[in-house]
Design an enzyme around this catalytic site. Structure first.
Site, short mmCIF file in Angstrom:
data_model
loop_
_atom_site.label_atom_id
_atom_site.label_comp_id
_atom_site.label_asym_id
_atom_site.label_seq_id
_atom_site.Cartn_x
_atom_site.Cartn_y
_atom_site.Cartn_z
N LYS A 126 49.19 9.28 -41.98
CA LYS A 126 50.34 9.03 -42.73
C LYS A 126 49.84 8.32 -44.15
CE LYS A 126 53.94 9.07 -39.57
NZ LYS A 126 55.53 8.08 -39.28
N LYS A 209 50.55 18.72 -34.84
CA LYS A 209 51.93 18.26 -34.12
C LYS A 209 53.03 18.75 -34.85
CE LYS A 209 53.70 14.20 -34.58
NZ LYS A 209 54.13 12.82 -34.58
N LYS A 212 58.66 15.62 -37.51
CA LYS A 212 59.98 15.59 -38.31
C LYS A 212 59.44 15.79 -39.78
CE LYS A 212 62.21 11.92 -35.84
NZ LYS A 212 61.02 11.12 -35.50
N1 AQP Z 1 55.36 17.23 -31.31
C1 AQP Z 1 55.72 16.24 -30.34
N2 AQP Z 1 55.45 16.63 -29.18
C2 AQP Z 1 55.76 15.74 -28.05
N3 AQP Z 1 56.11 14.45 -28.35
C3 AQP Z 1 56.48 14.16 -29.53
N4 AQP Z 1 56.97 12.88 -30.22
C4 AQP Z 1 57.17 13.13 -31.37
N5 AQP Z 1 56.68 14.38 -31.80
C5 AQP Z 1 56.12 15.12 -30.70
C6 AQP Z 1 57.44 11.84 -29.38
O1 AQP Z 1 58.85 11.34 -29.69
C7 AQP Z 1 59.22 10.15 -29.36
C8 AQP Z 1 60.04 9.67 -30.86
O2 AQP Z 1 58.98 10.31 -32.04
P1 AQP Z 1 59.04 9.36 -33.21
O3 AQP Z 1 60.40 9.47 -33.86
O4 AQP Z 1 58.05 8.16 -33.29
O5 AQP Z 1 57.99 10.21 -34.14
P2 AQP Z 1 57.91 11.54 -35.01
O6 AQP Z 1 58.85 12.61 -34.40
O7 AQP Z 1 56.37 12.02 -34.84
O8 AQP Z 1 58.02 11.02 -36.37
P3 AQP Z 1 57.41 10.60 -37.70
O9 AQP Z 1 56.11 9.88 -37.18
O10 AQP Z 1 58.11 10.14 -38.48
O11 AQP Z 1 57.15 12.28 -38.05
P4 AQP Z 1 55.61 12.68 -38.57
O12 AQP Z 1 54.55 12.34 -37.60
O13 AQP Z 1 56.18 14.14 -38.66
O14 AQP Z 1 55.40 11.82 -39.70
C9 AQP Z 1 57.79 9.53 -29.51
O15 AQP Z 1 57.70 9.11 -28.05
C10 AQP Z 1 56.79 10.75 -29.57
O16 AQP Z 1 55.64 10.50 -28.99
#
Ligand code: AQP
Length: 349
Positions: A126, A209, A212
């Site tokens: 990030k 992955k 969001k």
């Molecule tokens: N791709 C995924 N596969 C399996 N589990 C996932 N989780 C998130 N993405 C996957 C699990 O969902 C829960 C909540 O996640 P979060 O809100 O902490 O994280 P996020 O969706 O990854 O949000 P970010 O970090 O804001 O997004 P990005 O990474 O796109 O920047 C958690 O239990 C997580 O493991």
């Protein structure tokens, strides 16, 4: 000392305590659902004293629009209820409504080292993304707040997807270190991962992955959102990047696109064996059609229930208010005990 550390009973709890959360950084995805939320709904709320939290403070660690965070926080809470969390069985609340999280986060920052924070994979990823907007200090210290989220409740188990396992490991280290230095205040928690789909991958980039925020980066064609309509889900699945071969085999290294589709199908079918499912398919086309159908089967009821609940925001607010009240009551004694253990003068002493 060990009896106090090992059991949640120190603060009067009996059942296994479960805590997990979701960040309102974007619209919830199929990854969030299959990796985390479906376990919370199907398993955790029935077997444990479970708390589920919209961790809104975490959404402030990256460049954000205040109105959007507010909107997404409400939407995330509504979706958790729509997915089947039952406020009669578990506690659903918003992190910023319970001041104990930030109170304890400071003590976690005083327990953690800069080096271990810098080693967190999510921080590195990030921080690279946020460079243009400026990397916030809170992005580095976010795992200390996450540790506080978990430890404040005497949590035994943290059901998460694979991407969060490193942060839960860090939380364990911090709990053990704190207990060693200052006395037995915290239960040492452990992460529990789903059998299948612990890491759902982006349909357009199956080596990354499904996240969001990847929706914002590449137009979202590889990310299925829980509120996507049936035709959108179908289009995204049918256009999923597959691999050079034509036969359907389960090989996460060599064939990540097909393996990801098999993982999604297996999870939607109640944790079937993805390698076993592969044998039933002679072409990518039929596999994709079945995946689209299976995902839609899972998402349709969530979408429909979300529409009902979104029409009754007073109900959702009431659930969150009651959830925060219970959470506060659970967290306060342990956070007070942690303050006292590190040498801070108790109020009124
Ligand atoms: N791709 C995924 N596969 C399996 N589990 C996932 N989780 C998130 N993405 C996957 C699990 O969902 C829960 C909540 O996640 P979060 O809100 O902490 O994280 P996020 O969706 O990854 O949000 P970010 O970090 O804001 O997004 P990005 O990474 O796109 O920047 C958690 O239990 C997580 O493991």
């Amino acid at each position: 000392m060990s009896a106090m550390v090992e059991t949640a009973g120190t603060f009067g709890e009996a059942a296994t305590r479960v805590f997990s959360g979701v960040q309102p950084t974007g619209h919830l995805t199929l990854g969030n659902y299959l990796g985390a939320v479906r376990q919370w709904v199907a398993r955790e709320q029935h077997r444990a004293d479970a708390l589920f939290c919209v961790v809104d403070l975490h959404a402030l660690t990256v460049d954000h629009d205040p109105a959007r965070v507010r909107r997404l926080s409400r939407q995330a809470a509504t979706l958790l209820l729509a997915a089947g969390l039952d406020p009669a069985r578990c506690t659903v609340f918003v992190q910023s409504h319970v001041g104990e999280h930030t109170r304890l986060a400071y003590l976690m920052e005083c327990t953690a080292g800069v080096g271990e924070m810098r080693r967190m994979v999510q921080y590195k990823e990030k921080a690279a993304r946020e460079e243009a907007a400026g990397v916030r200090l809170s992005l580095l210290t976010y795992p200390a707040l996450m540790a506080a989220d978990i430890l404040a409740y005497g949590t035994d188990e943290v059901p998460v997807g694979e991407d969060q396992a490193q942060h839960v490991e860090l939380t364990r280290d911090l709990a053990e270190r704190f207990n060693r230095r200052y006395g037995p205040v915290f239960v040492v928690p452990r992460a529990t991962l789903p059998q299948v789909a612990a890491r759902v991958m982006d349909l357009q980039d199956p080596r990354s992955k499904m996240g969001k925020s990847s929706a914002a980066r590449n137009g979202g064609a590889g990310v299925i959102h829980l509120l996507d309509e049936a035709d959108v889900v179908r289009r995204k699945v049918m256009r999923a990047v597959t691999d050079a071969g034509t036969d359907v085999v389960y090989d996460r290294e060599a064939r990540p696109g097909v393996a990801n589709l098999l993982d999604v199908l297996a999870a939607c079918q109640g944790d079937a064996d993805p390698a076993g499912l592969a044998a039933a398919y002679g072409s990518y086309g039929t596999l994709k059609r079945d995946v689209a159908d299976a995902v839609e089967e899972v998402l349709r009821p969530v979408r429909e229930r979300h529409a009902e609940l979104a029409a009754d925001p007073g109900y959702v607010d009431g659930v969150l208010r009651a959830g925060a009240e219970r959470a506060r009551g659970l967290a306060r004694p342990r956070v007070d005990a942690a303050y006292e253990a590190v040498g801070l003068l108790p109020v009124g002493a």
